[in-house]
Scaffold this motif. Structure first.
Motif, short mmCIF file in Angstrom:
data_model
loop_
_atom_site.label_atom_id
_atom_site.label_comp_id
_atom_site.label_asym_id
_atom_site.label_seq_id
_atom_site.Cartn_x
_atom_site.Cartn_y
_atom_site.Cartn_z
N ASP A 35 -6.16 7.88 0.24
CA ASP A 35 -5.81 6.53 0.98
C ASP A 35 -6.66 5.77 0.74
O ASP A 35 -7.27 5.85 2.32
N GLN A 85 -7.36 1.66 4.12
CA GLN A 85 -8.56 0.42 5.19
C GLN A 85 -9.98 0.22 4.91
O GLN A 85 -10.51 -0.05 5.63
N GLY A 114 0.89 -1.42 -0.12
CA GLY A 114 0.16 -0.24 -0.21
C GLY A 114 0.94 1.42 -0.24
O GLY A 114 0.47 1.83 -0.48
N THR A 115 2.40 1.14 0.69
CA THR A 115 2.44 2.32 0.40
C THR A 115 3.37 2.57 -1.03
O THR A 115 3.73 3.77 -1.32
N LYS A 132 -6.04 -6.28 6.98
CA LYS A 132 -6.84 -5.78 6.27
C LYS A 132 -8.34 -6.75 5.81
O LYS A 132 -8.12 -7.85 6.28
N SER A 173 -3.75 -0.76 0.42
CA SER A 173 -3.12 -2.79 0.74
C SER A 173 -3.58 -3.56 1.20
O SER A 173 -4.94 -4.11 1.67
C1 LIG Z 1 -3.93 3.82 6.31
C2 LIG Z 1 -3.27 3.34 5.56
N1 LIG Z 1 -1.93 3.84 4.40
C3 LIG Z 1 -1.56 3.11 3.91
C4 LIG Z 1 -0.83 2.04 4.77
C5 LIG Z 1 -0.31 1.34 4.59
O1 LIG Z 1 0.11 -0.23 3.20
P1 LIG Z 1 1.31 -1.33 3.53
O2 LIG Z 1 1.63 -1.55 4.69
O3 LIG Z 1 0.87 -2.34 2.55
O4 LIG Z 1 2.61 -0.39 2.87
C6 LIG Z 1 -1.91 1.71 5.45
C7 LIG Z 1 -1.88 -0.06 5.89
O5 LIG Z 1 -1.56 -0.35 7.21
C8 LIG Z 1 -2.81 2.12 5.83
O6 LIG Z 1 -3.62 1.64 7.29
#
Ligand SMILES: Cc1ncc(COP(=O)(O)O)c(C=O)c1O
Length: 389
Positions: free
Chosen positions: A174, A177, A77-78, A203, A198
């Motif tokens: 974003d 969630q 997700g990042t 999730k 993500s």
């Molecule tokens: C609100 C939010 N943004 C971004 C992310 C980042 O996702 P990832 O952990 O898949 O990199 C998360 C995940 O935990 C999240 O909850």
């Protein structure tokens, strides 16, 4: 983000293992069933390991589910957030406005994209980014707004669309969630210039590992994102590159699991909503506890987390723990007060008072799609005792 237990398979458990499991009520509980295992094995044995047929099908199905023209998978997700920002043309002289009351990856992604994060406070009613505060804090350098659908509760996207339009800036959701959440009859993921999901195992749906997805209706953004996830490759070329890209693709095995989970998502979200409604009935009018505000008519939350507020949060948390009830705090430190943000940007206490207060008071109760009603009732019983004694 939360540590999570390994998914439980459907294999039979011996009696002791069963007893141990039932003595504890976990905060979350990712699923891995036989159909997912078979799909993963099939992909592993029959497809390219990376970007195989399952990946393309998963992207198509995810786009259709969100009601967008394109979906581009990523390694997390990042990475989805970073790549979406870069694909929208965000550069190092830009700032991107978001909320400090989120998981830190939200604003880390802005920094990874080379830009500067700036914050506006959370709204005390829905804990999401406050659109009015966002407008006040925007500057000449603000080139994008990034609201977060925190805990699976949709942001008021009509307000953010109007703000982005008025200021001539990009809008990125974003949605990490909020898989399946709806606002004004449309799925989350289809309101901004791009949205990011993500599939981290905690999730509402996962891919049996890390993974992410960008959704968009913009062909240019989709093309740029596809190129950036795949080392910067120009179209189908093997070694001609048009951008400085990343290796941030999805594995075929993960996509195969994701396709099965996507089919289950609506059913799981319905189960989460029902359990959330039960929590509300059981905890109504309880002293020292504030329940999450109910969805407005135009909004459908997917309860990634069921989060209450209490001035005696830490006491409740430790009392529940003594009964084997696991709770979480999402998040105990607002992003601007995390060490690197204090150090790099000079933030200190008092900058965003609502986010700071929420960080002291929020408590996530156990909730997952396969949770039993009896378990919710046990949590509520113990919670009543914790508050009253
Ligand atoms: C609100 C939010 N943004 C971004 C992310 C980042 O996702 P990832 O952990 O898949 O990199 C998360 C995940 O935990 C999240 O909850």
């Amino acid at each position: 983000m939360e540590q999570y237990d390994r998914p439980k398979t459907t294999a039979p458990l011996n009696q002791t293992a069963q007893m141990l499991q039932t003595r504890r009520i976990p905060l979350m509980n990712p699923v891995l069933d036989q159909e997912m295992i078979e799909a993963a094995l099939h992909a592993l044995q029959n497809e390219k390991f990376v970007m195989g047929e399952s990946v393309h099908k998963f992207e198509e199905e995810f786009a259709k589910y969100c009601g967008t023209r394109y979906a581009i998978s990523t390694g997390s997700g990042t990475a989805a957030l970073q790549i979406a920002l870069e694909s929208l043309g965000i550069v190092s002289t830009d700032t991107v406005l978001t909320t400090p009351f989120s998981f830190i990856a939200t604003s880390n992604a802005i920094i990874h994209a080379g830009a500067t994060p700036e914050f506006a406070d959370a709204d005390p009613t829905d804990f999401n980014l406050n659109a009015r505060d966002a407008e006040m804090r925007m500057t000449e350098r603000t080139k994008a707004i990034m609201p977060v659908h925190l805990y699976g509760r949709p942001c008021r996207m009509d307000e953010f669309q109007a703000l982005a339009h008025k200021k001539g800036v990009k809008l990125i959701e974003d949605a990490c969630q909020a898989h399946g959440a709806e606002y004004m009859g449309k799925r989350i993921g289809s309101f901004g210039d791009a949205a990011c999901f993500s599939f981290y195992p905690s999730k509402n749906m996962t891919v049996g590992g890390d993974g992410g997805m960008i959704t968009t209706n913009d062909e240019n953004v989709a093309e740029a994102a596809r190129c950036l996830t795949d080392c910067g490759r120009e179209g189908n070329s093997k070694y001609a590159m048009s951008r400085i890209g990343y290796t941030s693709r999805l594995n075929s095995v993960n996509a195969a699991i994701g396709r099965i989970e996507l089919k289950r998502l609506d059913g799981w979200n319905l189960a989460r909503r029902r359990l959330a409604a039960l929590y509300r009935r059981e905890l109504d009018n309880l002293d020292k506890i504030e329940l999450p505000t109910e969805d407005k008519t135009q909004s459908r939350s997917v309860y990634h987390l069921f989060v209450i507020r209490s001035p005696i949060r830490d006491l409740i948390k430790s009392r529940l723990a003594t009964h084997g009830i696991e709770t979480g705090v999402h998040y105990p430190i607002p992003i601007h007060l995390q060490a690197p943000y204090r150090k790099i940007y000079g933030y200190s206490e008092g900058a965003f008072p609502t986010s700071e207060l929420l960080a002291r008071e929020v408590l996530s109760l156990p909730l997952h799609a396969n949770m039993k009603e009896e378990e919710v009732k046990i949590v509520c019983e113990r919670l009543r005792e914790a508050v009253q004694n």
